[in-house]
Design a protein around this motif. Structure first.
Motif, PDB file in Angstrom:
ATOM      1  N   THR A  67       0.833  -1.204   0.000  1.00  0.00           N
ATOM      2  CA  THR A  67       0.000   0.000   0.000  1.00  0.00           C
ATOM      3  C   THR A  67       0.868   1.254   0.000  1.00  0.00           C
ATOM      4  OG1 THR A  67      -0.142  -0.007   2.420  1.00  0.00           O
ATOM      5  CG2 THR A  67      -1.882  -1.157   1.215  1.00  0.00           C
ATOM      6  N   SER A  68       0.372   2.285  -0.678  1.00  0.00           N
ATOM      7  CA  SER A  68       1.141   3.525  -0.772  1.00  0.00           C
ATOM      8  C   SER A  68       0.334   4.768  -0.427  1.00  0.00           C
ATOM      9  CB  SER A  68       1.708   3.676  -2.189  1.00  0.00           C
ATOM     10  OG  SER A  68       0.652   3.691  -3.145  1.00  0.00           O
ATOM     11  N   ALA A  69      -0.988   4.644  -0.279  1.00  0.00           N
ATOM     12  CA  ALA A  69      -1.831   5.798   0.028  1.00  0.00           C
ATOM     13  C   ALA A  69      -1.563   6.284   1.453  1.00  0.00           C
ATOM     14  CB  ALA A  69      -3.303   5.435  -0.132  1.00  0.00           C
ATOM     15  N   ALA A  70      -1.487   7.588   1.633  1.00  0.00           N
ATOM     16  CA  ALA A  70      -1.227   8.152   2.954  1.00  0.00           C
ATOM     17  C   ALA A  70      -2.392   7.908   3.902  1.00  0.00           C
ATOM     18  CB  ALA A  70      -0.940   9.643   2.849  1.00  0.00           C
ATOM     19  N   LEU A  71      -3.628   8.016   3.384  1.00  0.00           N
ATOM     20  CA  LEU A  71      -4.806   7.807   4.227  1.00  0.00           C
ATOM     21  C   LEU A  71      -5.236   6.353   4.158  1.00  0.00           C
ATOM     22  CD1 LEU A  71      -7.063   8.964   6.019  1.00  0.00           C
ATOM     23  CD2 LEU A  71      -8.404   9.338   3.938  1.00  0.00           C
ATOM     24  N   VAL A  72      -5.448   5.764   5.326  1.00  0.00           N
ATOM     25  CA  VAL A  72      -5.923   4.377   5.431  1.00  0.00           C
ATOM     26  C   VAL A  72      -7.195   4.381   6.258  1.00  0.00           C
ATOM     27  CG1 VAL A  72      -5.333   2.019   6.053  1.00  0.00           C
ATOM     28  CG2 VAL A  72      -3.512   3.616   5.431  1.00  0.00           C
ATOM     29  N   ILE A  73      -8.232   3.721   5.751  1.00  0.00           N
ATOM     30  CA  ILE A  73      -9.526   3.704   6.437  1.00  0.00           C
ATOM     31  C   ILE A  73      -9.963   2.265   6.697  1.00  0.00           C
ATOM     32  CG2 ILE A  73     -10.849   3.762   4.276  1.00  0.00           C
ATOM     33  CD1 ILE A  73     -12.919   5.538   5.715  1.00  0.00           C
ATOM     34  N   GLY A  74     -10.640   2.051   7.819  1.00  0.00           N
ATOM     35  CA  GLY A  74     -11.163   0.733   8.127  1.00  0.00           C
ATOM     36  C   GLY A  74     -10.721   0.232   9.491  1.00  0.00           C
ATOM     37  N   SER A  75     -11.256  -0.905   9.907  1.00  0.00           N
ATOM     38  CA  SER A  75     -10.957  -1.460  11.230  1.00  0.00           C
ATOM     39  C   SER A  75      -9.488  -1.816  11.399  1.00  0.00           C
ATOM     40  CB  SER A  75     -11.825  -2.700  11.479  1.00  0.00           C
ATOM     41  OG  SER A  75     -11.567  -3.709  10.513  1.00  0.00           O
ATOM     42  N   GLY A  76      -8.790  -2.068  10.276  1.00  0.00           N
ATOM     43  CA  GLY A  76      -7.375  -2.407  10.344  1.00  0.00           C
ATOM     44  C   GLY A  76      -6.454  -1.254   9.995  1.00  0.00           C
ATOM     45  N   ALA A  77      -7.000  -0.057   9.889  1.00  0.00           N
ATOM     46  CA  ALA A  77      -6.193   1.104   9.476  1.00  0.00           C
ATOM     47  C   ALA A  77      -5.036   1.358  10.430  1.00  0.00           C
ATOM     48  CB  ALA A  77      -7.077   2.344   9.364  1.00  0.00           C
ATOM     49  N   SER A  78      -5.290   1.338  11.728  1.00  0.00           N
ATOM     50  CA  SER A  78      -4.222   1.615  12.691  1.00  0.00           C
ATOM     51  C   SER A  78      -3.152   0.536  12.642  1.00  0.00           C
ATOM     52  CB  SER A  78      -4.803   1.738  14.102  1.00  0.00           C
ATOM     53  OG  SER A  78      -5.474   0.540  14.479  1.00  0.00           O
ATOM     54  N   ASP A  79      -3.540  -0.719  12.394  1.00  0.00           N
ATOM     55  CA  ASP A  79      -2.569  -1.805  12.295  1.00  0.00           C
ATOM     56  C   ASP A  79      -1.643  -1.592  11.094  1.00  0.00           C
ATOM     57  OD1 ASP A  79      -3.910  -2.985  14.434  1.00  0.00           O
ATOM     58  OD2 ASP A  79      -5.161  -4.222  13.132  1.00  0.00           O
ATOM     59  N   LEU A  80      -2.244  -1.194   9.963  1.00  0.00           N
ATOM     60  CA  LEU A  80      -1.448  -0.995   8.754  1.00  0.00           C
ATOM     61  C   LEU A  80      -0.515   0.202   8.893  1.00  0.00           C
ATOM     62  CD1 LEU A  80      -0.770  -1.778   5.869  1.00  0.00           C
ATOM     63  CD2 LEU A  80      -2.701  -0.412   5.092  1.00  0.00           C
TER      64      LEU A  80
END
Length: 203
Positions: free
Chosen positions: A143-156
């Motif tokens: 993954t390369s996007a700065a913004l991550v959304i979802g239940s696993g966003a903090s993990d990623l």
């Protein structure tokens, strides 16, 4: 009319659209569990005696039980209403709630500590990557996007060491924002795959 609903996450979400694409009614509830008990009453409240011509159901990935509940409900409604049924990507539906522009990565916690990950263009919701199921460290390399959304966003984001995590939820009211190909899927659970080529691990 088109009825859309998704129970792939902790949310139970449904929306009703007219033939011109206007949202006539919507419901978004954070329920955690209990989708089987809440979904049908929620849909009945939205429909209020009306009958849809088409049903669009979220097919995941996400909560295995939630996805099966939604698909089973859709299949039952199709019989009762003689409506058409299609599946929609729950990942794209979640990406539709991301603010701003540019790409967004969706990360959902799956089984065995792994993440479902996929990237989208926030403006068009076109897929920027395939749907993958990977441990956080490997997902970080895909993954390369700065913004991550979802239940696993903090993990990623933690695995990458950079980026912004947003614990968002999908809303069925965004269904018509999805590209046609992501809301005319087969009405069966959507499974992710590992990438064909992986970055070699450090020795």
């Amino acid at each position: 009319m088109i009825l859309a609903f998704d129970t792939s996450s902790a949310a139970c979400t449904a929306a009703l659209f007219d033939g011109r694409g206007a949202c006539l009614a919507r419901a978004d509830e954070m329920i955690g569990r209990g989708h089987a008990e809440r979904l049908v009453p929620m849909v009945a409240e939205l429909m209020n005696g009306r009958v849809p011509d088409e049903i669009i159901v979220g097919v995941g990935p996400g909560s295995f039980t939630g996805i099966r509940v939604a698909i089973a409900a859709a299949q039952g409604m199709v019989i009762g209403w003689d409506a058409k049924v299609h599946g929609m990507s729950s990942m794209a539906l979640l990406a539709a709630s991301a603010p701003g522009r540019g790409d967004v990565a969706v990360a959902i916690r799956g089984g065995h500590g792994e993440l479902f990950v996929q990237q989208f263009d926030r403006a068009t919701l076109e897929q920027r990557s395939g749907l993958l199921n990977l441990p956080p460290q490997q997902a970080a390399q895909q993954t390369s996007a700065a913004l991550v959304i979802g239940s696993g966003a903090s993990d990623l984001v933690a695995a990458r060491g950079w980026g912004d995590a947003l614990d968002g939820l999908p809303s069925a009211a965004n269904m018509l924002c999805l590209p046609d190909g992501l809301r005319t899927l087969a009405p069966k659970p959507l499974y992710a795959r590992a990438p064909d080529a992986r970055v070699p691990e450090a020795a």
